[in-house]
Scaffold this motif. Sequence first.
Motif, PDB file in Angstrom:
ATOM      1  N   SER A  48       0.842  -1.192   0.000  1.00  0.00           N
ATOM      2  CA  SER A  48       0.000   0.000   0.000  1.00  0.00           C
ATOM      3  C   SER A  48       0.878   1.243   0.000  1.00  0.00           C
ATOM      4  N   LEU A  49       0.794   2.030  -1.052  1.00  0.00           N
ATOM      5  CA  LEU A  49       1.560   3.267  -1.211  1.00  0.00           C
ATOM      6  C   LEU A  49       0.718   4.440  -0.740  1.00  0.00           C
ATOM      7  N   THR A  50       1.310   5.318   0.067  1.00  0.00           N
ATOM      8  CA  THR A  50       0.636   6.552   0.481  1.00  0.00           C
ATOM      9  C   THR A  50       1.297   7.744  -0.193  1.00  0.00           C
ATOM     10  N   ILE A  51       0.486   8.621  -0.748  1.00  0.00           N
ATOM     11  CA  ILE A  51       0.970   9.863  -1.348  1.00  0.00           C
ATOM     12  C   ILE A  51       0.400  11.007  -0.520  1.00  0.00           C
ATOM     13  N   PHE A  52       1.270  11.706   0.200  1.00  0.00           N
ATOM     14  CA  PHE A  52       0.851  12.838   1.024  1.00  0.00           C
ATOM     15  C   PHE A  52       0.733  14.088   0.159  1.00  0.00           C
ATOM     16  N   THR A  53      -0.380  14.781   0.274  1.00  0.00           N
ATOM     17  CA  THR A  53      -0.599  15.983  -0.512  1.00  0.00           C
ATOM     18  C   THR A  53      -1.225  17.075   0.340  1.00  0.00           C
ATOM     19  N   THR A 282       6.399   3.714   3.441  1.00  0.00           N
ATOM     20  CA  THR A 282       5.799   3.354   2.156  1.00  0.00           C
ATOM     21  C   THR A 282       5.085   4.552   1.537  1.00  0.00           C
ATOM     22  N   ALA A 283       5.666   5.732   1.693  1.00  0.00           N
ATOM     23  CA  ALA A 283       4.997   6.962   1.260  1.00  0.00           C
ATOM     24  C   ALA A 283       5.970   7.912   0.582  1.00  0.00           C
ATOM     25  N   PHE A 284       5.405   8.871  -0.157  1.00  0.00           N
ATOM     26  CA  PHE A 284       6.199  10.012  -0.608  1.00  0.00           C
ATOM     27  C   PHE A 284       5.382  11.283  -0.502  1.00  0.00           C
ATOM     28  N   LEU A 285       6.094  12.390  -0.450  1.00  0.00           N
ATOM     29  CA  LEU A 285       5.478  13.712  -0.350  1.00  0.00           C
ATOM     30  C   LEU A 285       5.329  14.272  -1.756  1.00  0.00           C
ATOM     31  N   ALA A 286       4.104  14.598  -2.130  1.00  0.00           N
ATOM     32  CA  ALA A 286       3.822  15.040  -3.489  1.00  0.00           C
ATOM     33  C   ALA A 286       3.977  16.539  -3.679  1.00  0.00           C
ATOM     34  N   SER A 537      11.672   4.679   2.955  1.00  0.00           N
ATOM     35  CA  SER A 537      12.687   3.676   2.641  1.00  0.00           C
ATOM     36  C   SER A 537      12.151   2.477   1.872  1.00  0.00           C
ATOM     37  N   ALA A 538      10.833   2.260   1.889  1.00  0.00           N
ATOM     38  CA  ALA A 538      10.257   1.124   1.166  1.00  0.00           C
ATOM     39  C   ALA A 538       9.815   1.489  -0.246  1.00  0.00           C
ATOM     40  N   VAL A 539       9.988   2.735  -0.625  1.00  0.00           N
ATOM     41  CA  VAL A 539       9.572   3.196  -1.955  1.00  0.00           C
ATOM     42  C   VAL A 539      10.710   2.987  -2.947  1.00  0.00           C
ATOM     43  N   GLU A 540      10.388   2.391  -4.088  1.00  0.00           N
ATOM     44  CA  GLU A 540      11.381   2.140  -5.123  1.00  0.00           C
ATOM     45  C   GLU A 540      10.923   2.739  -6.445  1.00  0.00           C
ATOM     46  N   ASN A 541      11.874   2.806  -7.380  1.00  0.00           N
ATOM     47  CA  ASN A 541      11.600   3.335  -8.719  1.00  0.00           C
ATOM     48  C   ASN A 541      11.010   4.747  -8.672  1.00  0.00           C
ATOM     49  N   PHE A 542      11.489   5.512  -7.711  1.00  0.00           N
ATOM     50  CA  PHE A 542      11.089   6.920  -7.585  1.00  0.00           C
ATOM     51  C   PHE A 542      12.175   7.739  -8.289  1.00  0.00           C
ATOM     52  N   VAL A 543      11.997   7.898  -9.583  1.00  0.00           N
ATOM     53  CA  VAL A 543      13.024   8.505 -10.418  1.00  0.00           C
ATOM     54  C   VAL A 543      12.423   9.708 -11.136  1.00  0.00           C
ATOM     55  N   ILE A 544      13.208  10.740 -11.293  1.00  0.00           N
ATOM     56  CA  ILE A 544      12.755  11.933 -12.003  1.00  0.00           C
ATOM     57  C   ILE A 544      13.474  12.011 -13.346  1.00  0.00           C
ATOM     58  N   GLY A 545      12.709  12.074 -14.400  1.00  0.00           N
ATOM     59  CA  GLY A 545      13.274  12.107 -15.738  1.00  0.00           C
ATOM     60  C   GLY A 545      13.693  13.491 -16.172  1.00  0.00           C
ATOM     61  N   GLU A 546      14.132  13.583 -17.424  1.00  0.00           N
ATOM     62  CA  GLU A 546      14.570  14.878 -17.960  1.00  0.00           C
ATOM     63  C   GLU A 546      13.398  15.840 -18.131  1.00  0.00           C
ATOM     64  N   PHE A 547      12.219  15.307 -18.402  1.00  0.00           N
ATOM     65  CA  PHE A 547      11.017  16.140 -18.513  1.00  0.00           C
ATOM     66  C   PHE A 547       9.839  15.335 -18.031  1.00  0.00           C
ATOM     67  N   PRO A 548       8.951  15.987 -17.275  1.00  0.00           N
ATOM     68  CA  PRO A 548       9.182  17.224 -16.544  1.00  0.00           C
ATOM     69  C   PRO A 548       9.891  16.908 -15.243  1.00  0.00           C
ATOM     70  N   ALA A 549      10.116  17.921 -14.428  1.00  0.00           N
ATOM     71  CA  ALA A 549      10.953  17.757 -13.231  1.00  0.00           C
ATOM     72  C   ALA A 549      10.139  17.274 -12.032  1.00  0.00           C
ATOM     73  N   TYR A 550       9.441  16.153 -12.222  1.00  0.00           N
ATOM     74  CA  TYR A 550       8.581  15.579 -11.195  1.00  0.00           C
ATOM     75  C   TYR A 550       8.639  14.055 -11.259  1.00  0.00           C
ATOM     76  N   PRO A 551       8.318  13.373 -10.159  1.00  0.00           N
ATOM     77  CA  PRO A 551       8.340  11.905 -10.173  1.00  0.00           C
ATOM     78  C   PRO A 551       7.205  11.329 -11.013  1.00  0.00           C
ATOM     79  N   ASN A 552       7.489  10.192 -11.621  1.00  0.00           N
ATOM     80  CA  ASN A 552       6.501   9.496 -12.428  1.00  0.00           C
ATOM     81  C   ASN A 552       5.684   8.578 -11.522  1.00  0.00           C
ATOM     82  N   TYR A 553       4.480   8.991 -11.181  1.00  0.00           N
ATOM     83  CA  TYR A 553       3.620   8.209 -10.297  1.00  0.00           C
ATOM     84  C   TYR A 553       3.345   6.811 -10.852  1.00  0.00           C
ATOM     85  N   LEU A 554       3.341   6.684 -12.182  1.00  0.00           N
ATOM     86  CA  LEU A 554       2.870   5.462 -12.816  1.00  0.00           C
ATOM     87  C   LEU A 554       3.844   4.308 -12.704  1.00  0.00           C
TER      88      LEU A 554
END
Length: 560
Positions: A48-53, A282-286, A537-554
């Motif tokens: 279960s992933l939590t996204i804090f907003t 198991t979370a990230f800050l959006a 620490s349990a979140v993986e594949n949290f990578v930011i690409g060249e465009f745009p400057a945000y994490p890919n939720y998908l």
Amino acid sequence: MTSASFTRRGVLAATPIVLATGALAACSSGGTSTGSGSDGGGEGGGGSLTIFTTGDEMSFDPATSQNLAITTLGLTARRLTAWKTSADAPTELIPDLATDVGTPSDDGATWTFTLQEGLQFEDGTPITAATVKYGLERSFASELTGGLTYHKVLLEGGQDYSGPFSGEHLDSIETPDDLTLVFHLNRPYGDFGWIASTPAFAPVPEDSGEPETYATAPVASGPYRLDSYAPGSRALLVRNENWDAATDEARTGGPDEIEFALAQDASVVAQSIIADRADSQTAFLASFVPTAQLVQAQNDPNVGDRLVTSGPGALEYLALNTESEALQDVAVRRAIQYAVDKQAYLTFKGGEISGDYATTLITPGIAGREEYSLYSDEPAGDPEEATRLLEEAGAADLTLRLVITDDQTGAAEAIQQGLARAGITVTIQPLDDNAYSSEVTAGDGSAYDLVLSSWQPDVPSPNANLTPLFDSSQIGSGNYNLARYDNPEVDAAILEASSTVDPDEAHAKWAAVDQQILEESPVVPLIYSKNSFLHGSAVENFVIGEFPAYPNYLTVTLNA
């Protein structure tokens, strides 16, 4: 920008803009999913992933959304095309519901897409060409506002169409069979494949698209469906058992469920993630990491790579009102290019972690962008050259009015002190949101000289960088040509570039338009902003690409 829609639009904030209920993003491997699809599951180990907003409301209606293709709405709603993001390459357009990224004909005025066979909504009913057409038609309805408008001005008859709720349909979208869509545009348009990745191209069943209810009762086509929603509290997404991972190149569908925790305090959440508390692992800050916590995270060895900073992204710039009597002379506008102290501006923003110096209009991470510098290569500027140009122009005693929103004071003072070195007096005028809108975006441009702003394109195309900011059709009426720049030759060059179907030819034309505009100095590029995010620490594949400057939720997964 507003936290509710979090798009590229809006004035530049002195504090981080909230990545609330979805929007901009970029990143991750974006690789092809390999799940069987029989149980709707994908890659990533479940959990279960939590996204804090910080936002307190969410909408899942694609007709009213300005989300980018790789954030919140992309979890529930597929489109004809999608994005593959990468940390070391420009974002790539890939198929989503369709079998390819579109086939142009009629010199780019007609585009045809073929859907994959066997795609289903969450209730098991088939996703057909008619449901994609209906989803698009809904976006024209006056009852549904706030969405992107690219397709509305491109589709033949779009400007006179008012949506399907009265039984009318848009003839320029043909559905000759269940799997084929043919779009007839009012002119050639090379980027229509990118436009097909925007939210309005999500399918909507005709019997469930009521404007009053669909925002909180959507019918999912992506890997997750909305299970429950409580404004101000949370939104829970659970697996869509009828999503087939084998048909989806853009989404991994890793977590079993995703909870959006709403109305959160970003500083409190950041502290919890830094400490890696049990409820944050198991979370990230959006939203962007607040300044105090950013410093703390940088200095905490236990955080390490859980603090992720993007490369250079959105363009932050100073718009020079070309209709202002004081700024009609291009020599005066060029003098301001030399007078601005970008170093002081970036220092106020937080230094190197907050951005790179900007010299072009097309932002990094977009294919076809060319590096160049027409003015001073010194980040602190060249006030002596600025003074010389002003004296030659007979404008040695220049006083300018810089209008800002309430939270831009520090950034504005950095601009003020830089221009003062060249003898330019800047008065700073804070405005509330309503006054700013009526004077700047919706007004006649008669009351301001300078504006601080930023721009994040909706799609990774030079077209989305340059057209909204510099085409003369985008002056006033709530649009974003804040420099009120009107050059018929540039308008013609923009039209030619946007009509070019071949990507290499189009890129060359857009690069030329970039320099053509900046030679007349309607804006001063300041920085390409960088964004920093925190995850557990349990979140993986949290990578930011060249465009745009945000994490890919998908593509975010969990190691639990």
